[in-house]
Scaffold this motif. Structure first.
Motif, short mmCIF file in Angstrom:
data_model
loop_
_atom_site.label_atom_id
_atom_site.label_comp_id
_atom_site.label_asym_id
_atom_site.label_seq_id
_atom_site.Cartn_x
_atom_site.Cartn_y
_atom_site.Cartn_z
N ASP A 79 9.97 -9.63 -2.17
CA ASP A 79 9.18 -10.86 -2.22
C ASP A 79 9.85 -11.95 -3.04
O ASP A 79 9.74 -13.13 -2.73
CB ASP A 79 7.79 -10.58 -2.82
N LEU A 262 1.70 -11.90 1.72
CA LEU A 262 1.03 -12.85 0.84
C LEU A 262 -0.27 -13.35 1.44
O LEU A 262 -1.25 -13.57 0.73
CB LEU A 262 1.96 -14.02 0.53
N SER A 266 -3.95 -13.39 -0.73
CA SER A 266 -4.18 -14.69 -1.36
C SER A 266 -5.62 -15.16 -1.17
O SER A 266 -6.34 -14.67 -0.31
CB SER A 266 -3.22 -15.74 -0.77
#
Length: 340
Positions: A79, A262, A266
């Motif tokens: 990441d 993500l 999120s």
């Protein structure tokens, strides 16, 4: 008690484990680490992966299979491979897995990218872990060099950084320093110039650990690169080439993989920003217009702050595939209002 009330808060687990380890309660520390791994091993959040892996790697006496920690650390690295924490966490996992040379390489990269915010981290973490790795390899000169570069923890009165140091960081540094000193100066210290671990045994164990980590996270390139390095040392050229080819193919899709992870972890507004980025990826990199439009539709149905950018991309996609006329027909069905 706080962990029981709010078990999803990973930082509480970390602080509890550090307190147990610093107080000498190894059994409680091991139990906390195991429970923490079981609860968070499937996380998509990089910061959670960092804390879970780092917490479990603080003690050499946590005897277990390190595949889950290595998989989490590799995902964090995938990441944000340029960040200090990504290198440090990967280096810590490799150290505990017995891959000392690989650990040193990752930790040296971590030191080069160390953040200057002392409230976030300490460069001494990397130095202690490098010293431990060098000691296991029998290179006591380099181990002592790393240890000598660390700050003196007891020098609180004259060191502003130490004065402001959170208790859990001080405890962590104390634990790592004690491990270094035991390896270098304790009753069971390694004799200078000897090789404390059998290379073939370590490589075989490292190969098994990497393979299990790949089973857990089969889309992370660095795991294949690590395994390829072990294959090379074992003179298994064909297997090494296959792993490197797989890693190269995975790297081509690393941006999309990162976005997918993500988006799953999120908040709503961040998720819409990430969806818009993913729509651009599908449009510009893979020319998958349908997937790009699906993300555009989702963003246009969300916060108005992103509508102008999403709207522009929406029309660019339709223009690129020659379906602007269809766009006018789809708009009411998708979004409930006529196009501007």
């Amino acid at each position: 008690e706080l962990v029981t009330v709010e078990p999803r808060y990973f930082r509480l687990w970390y602080e509890m484990a550090v307190a147990q380890l610093a107080s000498g309660d190894e059994d409680a520390y091991q139990q906390t680490c195991e429970r923490m791994i079981e609860r968070f091993v499937g996380t998509n959040a990089p910061i959670v992966a960092e804390f879970v892996t780092w917490t479990s790697c603080l003690s050499p006496r946590f005897k277990r299979d390190w595949a889950r920690e290595l998989a989490l650390a590799a995902e964090l690295y995938d990441d944000s491979e340029s960040s200090m924490t990504a290198h440090r966490t990967l280096g810590a996992a490799l150290l505990r897995a017995g891959l000392y040379e690989e650990s040193i390489a990752a930790l040296e990269n971590a030191e080069e990218s160390v953040e200057q915010d002392h409230q976030r981290t300490s460069s001494d973490y990397h130095l202690y872990l490098r010293a431990i790795s060098h000691a296991h390899l029998g290179d006591m000169v380099k181990a002592h060099e790393c240890l000598d570069q660390t700050q003196e923890l007891a020098d609180v009165e004259t060191n502003a950084v130490n004065q402001a140091m959170p208790w859990f960081r001080r405890a962590t540094l104390t634990v790592l320093r004690h491990e270094c000193e035991q390896l270098l100066n304790g009753p069971n210290k390694v004799d200078r110039g000897t090789q404390p671990s059998d290379l073939q045994r370590r490589l075989a164990q490292g190969l098994r650990t990497c393979s299990r980590a790949i089973e857990l996270k089969p889309d992370i390139p660095v795991l294949y690169e690590l395994r390829a390095g072990i294959h090379r040392q074992l003179r298994q050229t064909r297997q090494a080439e296959a792993d490197l080819a797989r890693a190269e193919n995975l790297k081509k899709a690393s941006r999309l993989r990162r976005l997918n992870r993500l988006i799953g972890s999120s908040g709503n507004l961040d998720r819409h920003f990430l969806r818009l980025e993913r729509a651009r990826y599908h449009f510009q990199e893979t020319q998958d217009f349908d997937k790009a439009l699906d993300d555009c539709h989702t963003v246009l149905e969300g916060p108005n702050v992103l509508s102008p950018e999403a709207l522009q991309l929406f029309f660019e996609i339709h223009e690129a595939r020659g379906t602007l006329d269809v766009c006018h027909k789809q708009w009411p069905a998708k979004l409930g209002s006529p196009p501007p």
